[in-house]
Design a protein around this motif. Structure first.
Motif, PDB file in Angstrom:
ATOM      1  N   ALA A 211     -28.120 -34.588  75.957  1.00  0.00           N
ATOM      2  CA  ALA A 211     -27.663 -33.426  75.194  1.00  0.00           C
ATOM      3  C   ALA A 211     -28.593 -33.151  74.012  1.00  0.00           C
ATOM      4  O   ALA A 211     -28.925 -31.991  73.722  1.00  0.00           O
ATOM      5  N   SER A 212     -29.037 -34.218  73.342  1.00  0.00           N
ATOM      6  CA  SER A 212     -29.930 -34.036  72.186  1.00  0.00           C
ATOM      7  C   SER A 212     -31.268 -33.454  72.614  1.00  0.00           C
ATOM      8  O   SER A 212     -31.889 -32.684  71.864  1.00  0.00           O
ATOM      9  N   ARG A 213     -31.723 -33.792  73.821  1.00  0.00           N
ATOM     10  CA  ARG A 213     -33.015 -33.289  74.294  1.00  0.00           C
ATOM     11  C   ARG A 213     -32.979 -31.806  74.595  1.00  0.00           C
ATOM     12  O   ARG A 213     -34.001 -31.138  74.540  1.00  0.00           O
ATOM     13  N   PHE A 214     -31.817 -31.285  74.934  1.00  0.00           N
ATOM     14  CA  PHE A 214     -31.713 -29.835  75.103  1.00  0.00           C
ATOM     15  C   PHE A 214     -31.989 -29.129  73.771  1.00  0.00           C
ATOM     16  O   PHE A 214     -32.715 -28.133  73.713  1.00  0.00           O
ATOM     17  N   GLY A 215     -31.402 -29.644  72.699  1.00  0.00           N
ATOM     18  CA  GLY A 215     -31.636 -29.062  71.380  1.00  0.00           C
ATOM     19  C   GLY A 215     -33.078 -29.202  70.952  1.00  0.00           C
ATOM     20  O   GLY A 215     -33.685 -28.252  70.425  1.00  0.00           O
ATOM     21  N   GLN A 216     -33.668 -30.373  71.169  1.00  0.00           N
ATOM     22  CA  GLN A 216     -35.058 -30.591  70.794  1.00  0.00           C
ATOM     23  C   GLN A 216     -35.999 -29.701  71.598  1.00  0.00           C
ATOM     24  O   GLN A 216     -36.949 -29.133  71.056  1.00  0.00           O
ATOM     25  N   THR A 217     -35.723 -29.568  72.886  1.00  0.00           N
ATOM     26  CA  THR A 217     -36.565 -28.724  73.744  1.00  0.00           C
ATOM     27  C   THR A 217     -36.517 -27.267  73.307  1.00  0.00           C
ATOM     28  O   THR A 217     -37.538 -26.564  73.307  1.00  0.00           O
ATOM     29  N   PHE A 218     -35.335 -26.799  72.906  1.00  0.00           N
ATOM     30  CA  PHE A 218     -35.222 -25.419  72.413  1.00  0.00           C
ATOM     31  C   PHE A 218     -36.085 -25.220  71.169  1.00  0.00           C
ATOM     32  O   PHE A 218     -36.844 -24.240  71.074  1.00  0.00           O
ATOM     33  N   LEU A 219     -35.984 -26.135  70.209  1.00  0.00           N
ATOM     34  CA  LEU A 219     -36.761 -26.003  68.974  1.00  0.00           C
ATOM     35  C   LEU A 219     -38.261 -26.062  69.259  1.00  0.00           C
ATOM     36  O   LEU A 219     -39.040 -25.261  68.719  1.00  0.00           O
ATOM     37  N   LEU A 220     -38.683 -27.015  70.098  1.00  0.00           N
ATOM     38  CA  LEU A 220     -40.101 -27.130  70.434  1.00  0.00           C
ATOM     39  C   LEU A 220     -40.604 -25.888  71.157  1.00  0.00           C
ATOM     40  O   LEU A 220     -41.676 -25.364  70.840  1.00  0.00           O
ATOM     41  N   GLY A 221     -39.827 -25.412  72.120  1.00  0.00           N
ATOM     42  CA  GLY A 221     -40.231 -24.227  72.874  1.00  0.00           C
ATOM     43  C   GLY A 221     -40.341 -23.002  71.988  1.00  0.00           C
ATOM     44  O   GLY A 221     -41.308 -22.229  72.092  1.00  0.00           O
ATOM     45  N   TYR A 222     -39.365 -22.826  71.105  1.00  0.00           N
ATOM     46  CA  TYR A 222     -39.384 -21.660  70.219  1.00  0.00           C
ATOM     47  C   TYR A 222     -40.588 -21.729  69.278  1.00  0.00           C
ATOM     48  O   TYR A 222     -41.267 -20.715  69.051  1.00  0.00           O
ATOM     49  N   LEU A 223     -40.873 -22.927  68.746  1.00  0.00           N
ATOM     50  CA  LEU A 223     -42.009 -23.080  67.842  1.00  0.00           C
ATOM     51  C   LEU A 223     -43.329 -22.836  68.570  1.00  0.00           C
ATOM     52  O   LEU A 223     -44.188 -22.102  68.071  1.00  0.00           O
ATOM     53  N   LEU A 224     -43.505 -23.438  69.740  1.00  0.00           N
ATOM     54  CA  LEU A 224     -44.762 -23.311  70.466  1.00  0.00           C
ATOM     55  C   LEU A 224     -45.012 -21.881  70.936  1.00  0.00           C
ATOM     56  O   LEU A 224     -46.105 -21.336  70.762  1.00  0.00           O
ATOM     57  N   ILE A 225     -43.986 -21.270  71.512  1.00  0.00           N
ATOM     58  CA  ILE A 225     -44.153 -19.905  72.029  1.00  0.00           C
ATOM     59  C   ILE A 225     -44.215 -18.890  70.884  1.00  0.00           C
ATOM     60  O   ILE A 225     -45.053 -17.992  70.877  1.00  0.00           O
ATOM     61  N   GLY A 226     -43.329 -19.070  69.907  1.00  0.00           N
ATOM     62  CA  GLY A 226     -43.285 -18.110  68.804  1.00  0.00           C
ATOM     63  C   GLY A 226     -44.508 -18.153  67.909  1.00  0.00           C
ATOM     64  O   GLY A 226     -44.822 -17.179  67.224  1.00  0.00           O
ATOM     65  N   SER A 227     -45.210 -19.297  67.902  1.00  0.00           N
ATOM     66  CA  SER A 227     -46.403 -19.433  67.054  1.00  0.00           C
ATOM     67  C   SER A 227     -47.679 -19.000  67.756  1.00  0.00           C
ATOM     68  O   SER A 227     -48.757 -19.033  67.151  1.00  0.00           O
ATOM     69  N   HIS A 228     -47.580 -18.607  69.012  1.00  0.00           N
ATOM     70  CA  HIS A 228     -48.777 -18.356  69.812  1.00  0.00           C
ATOM     71  C   HIS A 228     -49.706 -17.318  69.182  1.00  0.00           C
ATOM     72  O   HIS A 228     -50.907 -17.560  69.002  1.00  0.00           O
TER      73      HIS A 228
END
Length: 243
Positions: A211-228
């Motif tokens: 469950a915690s990895r779902f939250g972490q994956t969302f934050l990482l994905g948003y940061l990586l994609i949003g910072s492109h």
């Protein structure tokens, strides 16, 4: 700015504005002294904790006393991980969310760098203990690669003075605490022969971790994609590393 407005879009805010980080954080010598002091505190915390847990387990677990030193260490190390990670998971997660979602990243870092760095240092410390032990006892090269990458990310954030890498590190480190359930499951397998208890702890620990990895994956994905766009089109020194 107040820095109190929480928005998902703030995850990528300030990325690329690394020059604004320098006068806030890197030009104050007292910050580095305090960060060093925090690192020293973690050493004073983790070392005695191992000894205290070793003595306590000896008192409450009769079979522990007759185990080889190697097995005693494995149990003590598991208990130390459960203790450290379980006791820090809630505050560490809170500061991850605060840093990611508050409007003024620089103000938040300026105000809360002590607890943030404390969690980083204490996780670094237990990772070093685990790495040294497992390389000798288990010859685990996958673990070596995992831990080297962890330390490399911390180094890159400091070396490049990069807001992107600081946010990346905070997300990666802030969810380490949620591994406490996995360590609890491993510990249960070594200290109890009751299959039902072991299975319950393993199921709960695994569910918490996933469950915690779902939250972490969302934050990482948003940061990586949003910072492109900012990282690719800007003049940040760490653009090559982002690519």
């Amino acid at each position: 700015m107040s820095g109190k407005t929480w928005r998902v879009s703030n995850i990528v805010k300030w990325v690329g504005d690394d020059e604004k980080l320098v006068p806030i954080f890197f030009e104050h010598g007292e910050y580095f002294i305090e960060v060093f002091e925090l690192q020293f505190v973690t050493y004073l915390t983790v070392g005695p904790l191992f000894y205290i847990l070793h003595r306590i387990i000896k008192l409450i677990l009769p079979k522990y006393r007759n185990l080889p030193t190697f097995d005693q260490f494995r149990i003590t190390f598991g208990a130390a991980n459960v203790t450290i990670l379980a006791s820090t998971v809630i505050p560490a997660t809170y500061y991850v969310l605060k840093v990611m979602f508050e409007d003024n990243f620089l103000l938040t870092i300026d105000q809360d760098y002590k607890p943030i760095f404390f969690f980083v240092w204490i996780h670094c410390t237990i990772y070093i203990v685990e790495l040294c032990a497992r390389l000798v006892l288990f010859d685990s090269w996958m673990l070596l690669i995992h831990h080297v990458l962890y330390y490399l990310m911390v180094f890159l954030a400091a070396h490049y003075r990069s807001i992107f890498f600081m946010k990346l590190d905070i997300i990666l480190d802030g969810f380490v605490g949620w591994e406490f359930g996995l360590f609890a499951a491993l510990l249960a397998r070594r200290v109890t022969d009751d299959y039902s208890i072991r299975m319950k702890i393993e199921m709960i620990g695994t569910a918490i971790f996933i469950a915690s990895r779902f939250g972490q994956t969302f934050l990482l994905g948003y940061l990586l994609i949003g910072s492109h766009d900012v990282m690719m089109n800007g003049d940040s020194d760490d653009k090559g590393l982002y690519v």
